[in-house]
Design an enzyme around this catalytic site. Structure first.
Site, PDB file in Angstrom:
ATOM      1  N   LYS A   9       0.832  -1.203   0.000  1.00  0.00           N
ATOM      2  CA  LYS A   9       0.000   0.000   0.000  1.00  0.00           C
ATOM      3  C   LYS A   9       0.873   1.263   0.000  1.00  0.00           C
ATOM      4  O   LYS A   9       2.096   1.181   0.203  1.00  0.00           O
ATOM      5  CB  LYS A   9      -0.933  -0.035   1.219  1.00  0.00           C
ATOM      6  CG  LYS A   9      -1.965  -1.181   1.172  1.00  0.00           C
ATOM      7  CD  LYS A   9      -2.909  -1.110   2.363  1.00  0.00           C
ATOM      8  CE  LYS A   9      -3.947  -2.226   2.310  1.00  0.00           C
ATOM      9  NZ  LYS A   9      -4.921  -2.133   3.437  1.00  0.00           N
ATOM     10  N   TYR A  49     -12.313  -2.246  -3.485  1.00  0.00           N
ATOM     11  CA  TYR A  49     -12.832  -2.302  -2.119  1.00  0.00           C
ATOM     12  C   TYR A  49     -14.361  -2.275  -2.077  1.00  0.00           C
ATOM     13  O   TYR A  49     -14.945  -1.912  -1.054  1.00  0.00           O
ATOM     14  CB  TYR A  49     -12.252  -1.156  -1.293  1.00  0.00           C
ATOM     15  CG  TYR A  49     -10.832  -1.411  -0.797  1.00  0.00           C
ATOM     16  CD1 TYR A  49     -10.520  -2.572  -0.090  1.00  0.00           C
ATOM     17  CD2 TYR A  49      -9.817  -0.475  -1.004  1.00  0.00           C
ATOM     18  CE1 TYR A  49      -9.234  -2.806   0.371  1.00  0.00           C
ATOM     19  CE2 TYR A  49      -8.514  -0.703  -0.531  1.00  0.00           C
ATOM     20  CZ  TYR A  49      -8.239  -1.876   0.162  1.00  0.00           C
ATOM     21  OH  TYR A  49      -6.966  -2.101   0.637  1.00  0.00           O
ATOM     22  N   ARG A  85      -1.848 -14.539   3.702  1.00  0.00           N
ATOM     23  CA  ARG A  85      -2.646 -13.857   4.735  1.00  0.00           C
ATOM     24  C   ARG A  85      -2.008 -14.060   6.112  1.00  0.00           C
ATOM     25  O   ARG A  85      -1.963 -13.131   6.924  1.00  0.00           O
ATOM     26  CB  ARG A  85      -4.091 -14.386   4.742  1.00  0.00           C
ATOM     27  CG  ARG A  85      -4.903 -14.061   3.491  1.00  0.00           C
ATOM     28  CD  ARG A  85      -5.405 -12.645   3.447  1.00  0.00           C
ATOM     29  NE  ARG A  85      -6.280 -12.295   4.550  1.00  0.00           N
ATOM     30  CZ  ARG A  85      -6.975 -11.159   4.626  1.00  0.00           C
ATOM     31  NH1 ARG A  85      -6.899 -10.247   3.648  1.00  0.00           N
ATOM     32  NH2 ARG A  85      -7.731 -10.889   5.661  1.00  0.00           N
ATOM     33  N   ASN A 112      -1.951  -0.132   7.170  1.00  0.00           N
ATOM     34  CA  ASN A 112      -1.501  -1.479   7.526  1.00  0.00           C
ATOM     35  C   ASN A 112      -0.660  -2.144   6.446  1.00  0.00           C
ATOM     36  O   ASN A 112      -0.610  -3.360   6.331  1.00  0.00           O
ATOM     37  CB  ASN A 112      -2.682  -2.346   7.984  1.00  0.00           C
ATOM     38  CG  ASN A 112      -3.698  -2.567   6.885  1.00  0.00           C
ATOM     39  OD1 ASN A 112      -3.541  -2.067   5.770  1.00  0.00           O
ATOM     40  ND2 ASN A 112      -4.742  -3.336   7.181  1.00  0.00           N
ATOM     41  N   HIS A 115      -1.952  -5.305   1.236  1.00  0.00           N
ATOM     42  CA  HIS A 115      -3.230  -5.957   0.925  1.00  0.00           C
ATOM     43  C   HIS A 115      -2.952  -7.363   0.413  1.00  0.00           C
ATOM     44  O   HIS A 115      -1.976  -7.576  -0.301  1.00  0.00           O
ATOM     45  CB  HIS A 115      -3.985  -5.181  -0.164  1.00  0.00           C
ATOM     46  CG  HIS A 115      -5.142  -5.976  -0.707  1.00  0.00           C
ATOM     47  ND1 HIS A 115      -6.375  -6.005  -0.087  1.00  0.00           N
ATOM     48  CD2 HIS A 115      -5.244  -6.830  -1.762  1.00  0.00           C
ATOM     49  CE1 HIS A 115      -7.188  -6.818  -0.751  1.00  0.00           C
ATOM     50  NE2 HIS A 115      -6.521  -7.335  -1.774  1.00  0.00           N
ATOM     51  N   GLU A 126      -9.416  -9.906  -8.078  1.00  0.00           N
ATOM     52  CA  GLU A 126      -8.440  -8.821  -7.921  1.00  0.00           C
ATOM     53  C   GLU A 126      -7.317  -8.909  -8.957  1.00  0.00           C
ATOM     54  O   GLU A 126      -6.859  -7.878  -9.470  1.00  0.00           O
ATOM     55  CB  GLU A 126      -7.892  -8.841  -6.486  1.00  0.00           C
ATOM     56  CG  GLU A 126      -8.983  -8.457  -5.486  1.00  0.00           C
ATOM     57  CD  GLU A 126      -8.644  -8.754  -4.028  1.00  0.00           C
ATOM     58  OE1 GLU A 126      -7.521  -9.230  -3.739  1.00  0.00           O
ATOM     59  OE2 GLU A 126      -9.508  -8.499  -3.164  1.00  0.00           O
TER      60      GLU A 126
END
Ligand code: DAT
Ligand code: MG
Length: 148
Positions: A9, A49, A85, A112, A115, A126
Site C-alpha cells: 500500500k 474495495y 494472509r 496497515n 493488501h 483482484e
C-alpha cells in the site's frame, strides 16, 4: 498452481518496504509472476474495495489507497492465498503478531502496509482488476525441485 494478489500500500511504498516485503515472499518459496508500481485511479479503488462500500471508513480507505503509488503483485505457490494472509498478519496491526508484516511494521488499521486476497474468488477477481489483459509471466524455476 494457486495464485494470489498482493499489494504494498502507499504507506509501505513511502516507507521503503517494497524490498522487505518482496523478500519475505521470495524466501518463503513463492514465485512472483506479475508486478508493477502504479497509481490507483479512484474508480479502480472503489471497485477493488467494493465489499466495504457501506462501511463508515470506505471514503478514507479509497482516499488512502489512492494517496500515492502502490506496488501490485501476483504470487504463485501451493496454498499461497491463505499462507500470504498469515504472513501479512491481522488486519489491525495492534492485533498482528510479531513476525508478520503488519505486526512488524504497522501501527494503525488505516495504515496497515499490505493488501492480500482473502479467498480464491477474491484472488481471481483482484488479479483480473489489476492485471486485466496484461498476462502474467509463467516461467520455470529449478529451485522448485527443492521447495516441492
Ligand atoms: P484486510 O485488508 O485484512 O483484508 P478488510 O478487507 O476487512 O481487511 O479491510 C480492508 C481494509 O480496510 C483494511 O486493510 C484496512 C481498512 N479497514 C478495515 N477495518 C477498518 C476500520 N475499522 N477502520 C478503518 N479502516 C479499516
Ligand atoms: Mg480484505
Amino acid at each position: 498452481m494457486e495464485k494470489t494478489f498482493l499489494m504494498v500500500k502507499p504507506d509501505g511504498v513511502q516507507r521503503n518496504l517494497i524490498g522487505e516485503i518482496v523478500s519475505r515472499f521470495e524466501r518463503k518459496g513463492f514465485q512472483l509472476v506479475g508486478a508493477k508500481l502504479m497509481q490507483i485511479p479512484t474508480e479502480l479503488a472503489q471497485e477493488h474495495y467494493g465489499e466495504h462500500k457501506e462501511r463508515p471508513f470506505f471514503g478514507e480507505l479509497v482516499d488512502f489507497i489512492t494517496s500515492g503509488p502502490v506496488f501490485a503483485m501476483v504470487w504463485q505457490g501451493e496454498n499461497v492465498i491463505a499462507t500470504a494472509r498469515q504472513m501479512m498478519g491481522a488486519t489491525n496491526p495492534k492485533d498482528a503478531i510479531t513476525g508478520t508484516i503488519r505486526g512488524d511494521f504497522g501501527v494503525i488499521v488505516g495504515k496497515n502496509i499490505i493488501h492480500g486476497s482473502d479467498s480464491p474468488e477474491s484472488a481471481e477477481r483482484e488479479i483480473g482488476l489489476f492485471f486485466k489483459g496484461e498476462g502474467l509471466v509463467e516461467y520455470k524455476r529449478d529451485v522448485d525441485n527443492w521447495i516441492y
